[in-house]
Design a protein around this motif. Structure first.
Motif, PDB file in Angstrom:
ATOM      1  N   ASN A 127      -0.686  -2.302   6.731  1.00  0.00           N
ATOM      2  CA  ASN A 127      -0.545  -1.892   5.336  1.00  0.00           C
ATOM      3  C   ASN A 127      -0.780  -0.394   5.163  1.00  0.00           C
ATOM      4  OD1 ASN A 127       0.269  -4.207   3.947  1.00  0.00           O
ATOM      5  ND2 ASN A 127      -1.796  -5.030   4.041  1.00  0.00           N
TER       6      ASN A 127
ATOM      7  N   LYS B 132       2.372   1.452   6.004  1.00  0.00           N
ATOM      8  CA  LYS B 132       3.345   1.355   4.907  1.00  0.00           C
ATOM      9  C   LYS B 132       2.969   2.284   3.752  1.00  0.00           C
ATOM     10  CE  LYS B 132       4.593  -3.405   5.963  1.00  0.00           C
ATOM     11  NZ  LYS B 132       4.478  -4.809   5.568  1.00  0.00           N
TER      12      LYS B 132
ATOM     13  N   SER C 166       4.941   5.580   2.293  1.00  0.00           N
ATOM     14  CA  SER C 166       5.243   5.717   0.871  1.00  0.00           C
ATOM     15  C   SER C 166       4.721   7.042   0.325  1.00  0.00           C
ATOM     16  CB  SER C 166       4.637   4.548   0.096  1.00  0.00           C
ATOM     17  OG  SER C 166       4.864   4.681  -1.277  1.00  0.00           O
TER      18      SER C 166
END
Length: 62
Positions: free
Chosen positions: A31, A34, A38
Protein backbone atom coordinates in the motif's frame (compact mmCIF):
# COMPACT_ATOMS: atom_id res chain seq x y z
CA UNK A 1 2.47 -35.83 27.33
CA UNK A 2 0.49 -32.76 28.42
CA UNK A 3 3.67 -30.72 28.78
CA UNK A 4 4.65 -31.53 25.18
CA UNK A 5 1.26 -30.33 23.91
CA UNK A 6 1.70 -27.02 25.72
CA UNK A 7 5.13 -26.57 24.13
CA UNK A 8 3.81 -27.46 20.69
CA UNK A 9 0.85 -25.10 21.13
CA UNK A 10 3.17 -22.29 22.16
CA UNK A 11 5.41 -22.89 19.15
CA UNK A 12 2.44 -23.02 16.80
CA UNK A 13 1.06 -19.79 18.27
CA UNK A 14 4.44 -18.10 17.86
CA UNK A 15 4.72 -19.35 14.28
CA UNK A 16 1.19 -18.12 13.48
CA UNK A 17 2.03 -14.71 14.94
CA UNK A 18 5.18 -14.50 12.82
CA UNK A 19 3.20 -15.33 9.68
CA UNK A 20 0.52 -12.78 10.59
CA UNK A 21 3.11 -10.04 11.26
CA UNK A 22 4.82 -10.78 7.97
CA UNK A 23 1.51 -10.64 6.07
CA UNK A 24 0.60 -7.31 7.67
CA UNK A 25 4.03 -5.85 6.93
CA UNK A 26 3.84 -6.99 3.30
CA UNK A 27 0.32 -5.59 2.93
CA UNK A 28 1.37 -2.21 4.34
CA UNK A 29 4.47 -2.14 2.18
CA UNK A 30 2.42 -2.77 -0.97
CA UNK A 31 0.00 0.00 0.00
CA UNK A 32 2.85 2.38 0.71
CA UNK A 33 4.25 1.79 -2.78
CA UNK A 34 0.83 2.62 -4.28
CA UNK A 35 0.49 5.73 -2.13
CA UNK A 36 4.04 6.82 -3.03
CA UNK A 37 3.25 6.41 -6.74
CA UNK A 38 0.11 8.49 -6.27
CA UNK A 39 2.00 11.23 -4.42
CA UNK A 40 4.59 11.30 -7.21
CA UNK A 41 1.89 11.53 -9.86
CA UNK A 42 0.29 14.46 -8.00
CA UNK A 43 3.62 16.14 -7.34
CA UNK A 44 2.92 16.06 -3.58
CA UNK A 45 6.41 16.25 -2.14
CA UNK A 46 5.33 16.42 1.51
CA UNK A 47 3.28 13.23 1.28
CA UNK A 48 5.97 11.54 -0.80
CA UNK A 49 8.62 12.26 1.82
CA UNK A 50 6.41 11.11 4.69
CA UNK A 51 5.48 7.87 2.93
CA UNK A 52 9.02 7.03 1.86
CA UNK A 53 10.18 7.65 5.42
CA UNK A 54 7.54 5.24 6.71
CA UNK A 55 8.54 2.70 4.06
CA UNK A 56 12.20 2.89 5.08
CA UNK A 57 11.27 2.35 8.73
CA UNK A 58 9.03 -0.59 7.85
CA UNK A 59 11.75 -2.18 5.73
CA UNK A 60 14.36 -1.71 8.46
CA UNK A 61 12.14 -3.65 10.87
CA UNK A 62 11.62 -6.58 8.55
Amino acid sequence: MGKMNVSNDALLALFAEMIWDNALRKYREENLYKEIDSALAKGDQTTFLALTSELRILQSLG
